[in-house]
Design a protein around this motif. Structure first.
Motif, PDB file in Angstrom:
ATOM      1  N   THR A  18       6.339 -69.657  26.193  1.00 22.20           N
ATOM      2  CA  THR A  18       7.144 -69.049  27.266  1.00 22.20           C
ATOM      3  C   THR A  18       6.447 -67.814  27.837  1.00 22.20           C
ATOM      4  OG1 THR A  18       8.429 -67.665  25.752  1.00 22.20           O
ATOM      5  CG2 THR A  18       9.282 -69.870  26.193  1.00 22.20           C
ATOM      6  N   SER A  19       6.935 -67.392  28.999  1.00 17.77           N
ATOM      7  CA  SER A  19       6.228 -66.413  29.791  1.00 17.77           C
ATOM      8  C   SER A  19       6.165 -64.992  29.210  1.00 17.77           C
ATOM      9  CB  SER A  19       6.876 -66.444  31.183  1.00 17.77           C
ATOM     10  OG  SER A  19       6.831 -65.228  31.799  1.00 17.77           O
ATOM     11  N   HIS A  20       7.336 -64.438  28.815  1.00 17.56           N
ATOM     12  CA  HIS A  20       7.309 -63.040  28.360  1.00 17.56           C
ATOM     13  C   HIS A  20       6.543 -62.904  27.038  1.00 17.56           C
ATOM     14  CE1 HIS A  20       9.748 -59.043  28.101  1.00 17.56           C
ATOM     15  NE2 HIS A  20       8.460 -58.863  28.044  1.00 17.56           N
ATOM     16  N   TYR A  21       6.739 -63.858  26.145  1.00 19.31           N
ATOM     17  CA  TYR A  21       6.009 -63.866  24.874  1.00 19.31           C
ATOM     18  C   TYR A  21       4.502 -63.855  25.165  1.00 19.31           C
ATOM     19  CZ  TYR A  21       4.826 -65.423  20.070  1.00 19.31           C
ATOM     20  OH  TYR A  21       4.323 -65.530  18.787  1.00 19.31           O
ATOM     21  N   SER A  22       4.080 -64.716  26.087  1.00 16.40           N
ATOM     22  CA  SER A  22       2.642 -64.824  26.402  1.00 16.40           C
ATOM     23  C   SER A  22       2.110 -63.529  27.003  1.00 16.40           C
ATOM     24  CB  SER A  22       2.390 -65.963  27.387  1.00 16.40           C
ATOM     25  OG  SER A  22       2.969 -67.129  26.897  1.00 16.40           O
ATOM     26  N   THR A  23       2.919 -62.889  27.875  1.00 11.22           N
ATOM     27  CA  THR A  23       2.478 -61.628  28.485  1.00 11.22           C
ATOM     28  C   THR A  23       2.250 -60.575  27.411  1.00 11.22           C
ATOM     29  OG1 THR A  23       3.811 -62.130  30.422  1.00 11.22           O
ATOM     30  CG2 THR A  23       3.131 -59.847  30.177  1.00 11.22           C
ATOM     31  N   LEU A  24       3.207 -60.461  26.478  1.00 12.65           N
ATOM     32  CA  LEU A  24       3.072 -59.434  25.432  1.00 12.65           C
ATOM     33  C   LEU A  24       1.858 -59.738  24.546  1.00 12.65           C
ATOM     34  CD1 LEU A  24       6.847 -58.873  24.489  1.00 12.65           C
ATOM     35  CD2 LEU A  24       5.412 -57.439  25.933  1.00 12.65           C
ATOM     36  N   LYS A  25       1.621 -60.999  24.301  1.00 15.02           N
ATOM     37  CA  LYS A  25       0.467 -61.403  23.488  1.00 15.02           C
ATOM     38  C   LYS A  25      -0.834 -61.033  24.197  1.00 15.02           C
ATOM     39  CE  LYS A  25      -1.012 -64.917  20.418  1.00 15.02           C
ATOM     40  NZ  LYS A  25      -1.094 -66.278  20.072  1.00 15.02           N
ATOM     41  N   GLU A  26      -0.872 -61.303  25.492  1.00 14.91           N
ATOM     42  CA  GLU A  26      -2.079 -60.973  26.269  1.00 14.91           C
ATOM     43  C   GLU A  26      -2.342 -59.472  26.282  1.00 14.91           C
ATOM     44  OE1 GLU A  26      -1.403 -62.810  30.093  1.00 14.91           O
ATOM     45  OE2 GLU A  26      -1.481 -64.784  29.116  1.00 14.91           O
ATOM     46  N   LEU A  27      -1.260 -58.673  26.185  1.00  8.90           N
ATOM     47  CA  LEU A  27      -1.414 -57.215  26.158  1.00  8.90           C
ATOM     48  C   LEU A  27      -1.767 -56.708  24.752  1.00  8.90           C
ATOM     49  CD1 LEU A  27       1.614 -56.218  28.424  1.00  8.90           C
ATOM     50  CD2 LEU A  27      -0.799 -55.834  28.973  1.00  8.90           C
ATOM     51  N   GLY A  28      -1.937 -57.629  23.818  1.00  6.15           N
ATOM     52  CA  GLY A  28      -2.303 -57.240  22.444  1.00  6.15           C
ATOM     53  C   GLY A  28      -1.118 -56.735  21.639  1.00  6.15           C
ATOM     54  N   LEU A  29       0.102 -57.118  22.045  1.00  5.39           N
ATOM     55  CA  LEU A  29       1.297 -56.599  21.379  1.00  5.39           C
ATOM     56  C   LEU A  29       1.866 -57.598  20.355  1.00  5.39           C
ATOM     57  CD1 LEU A  29       2.842 -54.943  24.569  1.00  5.39           C
ATOM     58  CD2 LEU A  29       1.775 -53.769  22.633  1.00  5.39           C
ATOM     59  N   GLU A  30       0.959 -58.210  19.580  1.00  6.19           N
ATOM     60  CA  GLU A  30       1.393 -59.206  18.585  1.00  6.19           C
ATOM     61  C   GLU A  30       2.346 -58.591  17.565  1.00  6.19           C
ATOM     62  OE1 GLU A  30      -1.799 -58.967  19.471  1.00  6.19           O
ATOM     63  OE2 GLU A  30      -2.606 -60.992  19.837  1.00  6.19           O
ATOM     64  N   ARG A  31       2.079 -57.339  17.189  1.00  2.91           N
ATOM     65  CA  ARG A  31       2.956 -56.715  16.185  1.00  2.91           C
ATOM     66  C   ARG A  31       4.385 -56.601  16.711  1.00  2.91           C
ATOM     67  NH1 ARG A  31       3.332 -50.729  13.565  1.00  2.91           N
ATOM     68  NH2 ARG A  31       5.417 -51.127  12.825  1.00  2.91           N
ATOM     69  N   ASP A  32       4.520 -56.308  18.008  1.00  2.00           N
ATOM     70  CA  ASP A  32       5.863 -56.235  18.603  1.00  2.00           C
ATOM     71  C   ASP A  32       6.568 -57.579  18.485  1.00  2.00           C
ATOM     72  OD1 ASP A  32       4.741 -53.866  19.391  1.00  2.00           O
ATOM     73  OD2 ASP A  32       5.699 -53.871  21.359  1.00  2.00           O
TER      74      ASP A  32
END
Ligand code: MLT
Length: 243
Positions: free
Chosen positions: A201-215
């Motif tokens: 999904t979109s928001h999950y992917s955006t956060l992942k691309e920003l390096g926010l895996e821990r979030d």
């Protein structure tokens, strides 16, 4: 108990929610972050729609008594102490302080839900506590998903599904709308692989691309912050529950 699920804040009207308990969900990441801050002992959280408003209000506070946090487009706002990552709102950072926060969708959904009879904030990290609380209240519920940029967001709907699933398990007679049924079905078919499903999904992917895996890890864990955050008169405070 009648439950209506709103895909974004844009769908809610005062007349529809004023006699209901509103449960506001922005699992990625605003409600997860606010719940974490309260769980870590902040005094209160003031959610605001606009950056200018947050900056203006912050001038009423003494230095070191408040934290200015939030994001735009998932990134930290210039001049703010913190962004919108739950991990930033540690006990060390927030204990006994007022958190002033503004986010793109989540804080706007919370402030708009103020018309409801009572407003509580939910995420996966307090889902069982919220489910117990809503069941104990026994009133009609409006689940307000924050969405992303005004659009339906699957992550919030999954949390709505988890809440509905939990209420069904308590054998409460429930009347659901179509989005509520969809949310329940979606949660029941994804509960063993939340990351796998949301990674498409979109928001999950955006956060992942920003390096926010821990979030993503912090926001999608179950029941790590079992509190009831209640929004009233513009302020969110924690009600610690032993239900
Ligand atoms: C929001 O309020 O739109 C979200 O919390 C965005 C984010 O920071 O991921």
């Amino acid at each position: 108990m009648k439950i209506i699920v709103y895909p974004t804040r844009h769908y809610i009207e005062e007349r529809d929610i004023k006699d209901k308990v509103a449960v506001v969900i922005d699992v990625l990441r605003a409600t997860s972050t606010i719940i974490t801050a309260l769980y870590n002992g902040c005094k209160e959280v003031i959610p605001m729609a606009e950056i200018e408003e947050a900056v203006k209000i912050s001038k009423n506070y003494e230095k070191d008594t408040f934290i200015l946090g939030g994001e735009r487009n998932s990134e930290k706002i210039e001049g703010f102490h913190l962004s919108n990552s739950p991990g930033e709102f540690s006990r060390e950072q927030v204990e006994d302080k007022t958190v002033l926060i503004t986010t793109t969708n989540g804080t706007r959904a919370i402030t708009k839900a103020a018309y409801a009879k009572e407003v509580v904030l939910a995420s996966f990290i307090n889902i069982t506590a919220i489910c117990d609380y809503v069941a104990a209240l026994g009133q009609d519920v409006a689940i307000v998903c924050a969405g992303t940029f005004g659009q339906f967001s699957a992550d919030d709907v999954l949390v709505a599904g988890a809440l509905i699933h939990g209420l069904y398990n308590k054998n409460i007679p429930i009347e659901l709308d179509d989005l509520g049924m969809t949310a329940k079905f979606m949660y029941e078919h994804s509960k063993n692989d939340i990351h796998g499903v949301l990674s498409q999904t979109s928001h999950y992917s955006t956060l992942k691309e920003l390096g926010l895996e821990r979030d993503l890890e912090d926001c999608l864990r179950l029941d790590t912050a079992p509190i009831i955050p209640i929004y009233s008169d513009g302020v969110v405070r924690a009600w610690h529950t032993n239900l």
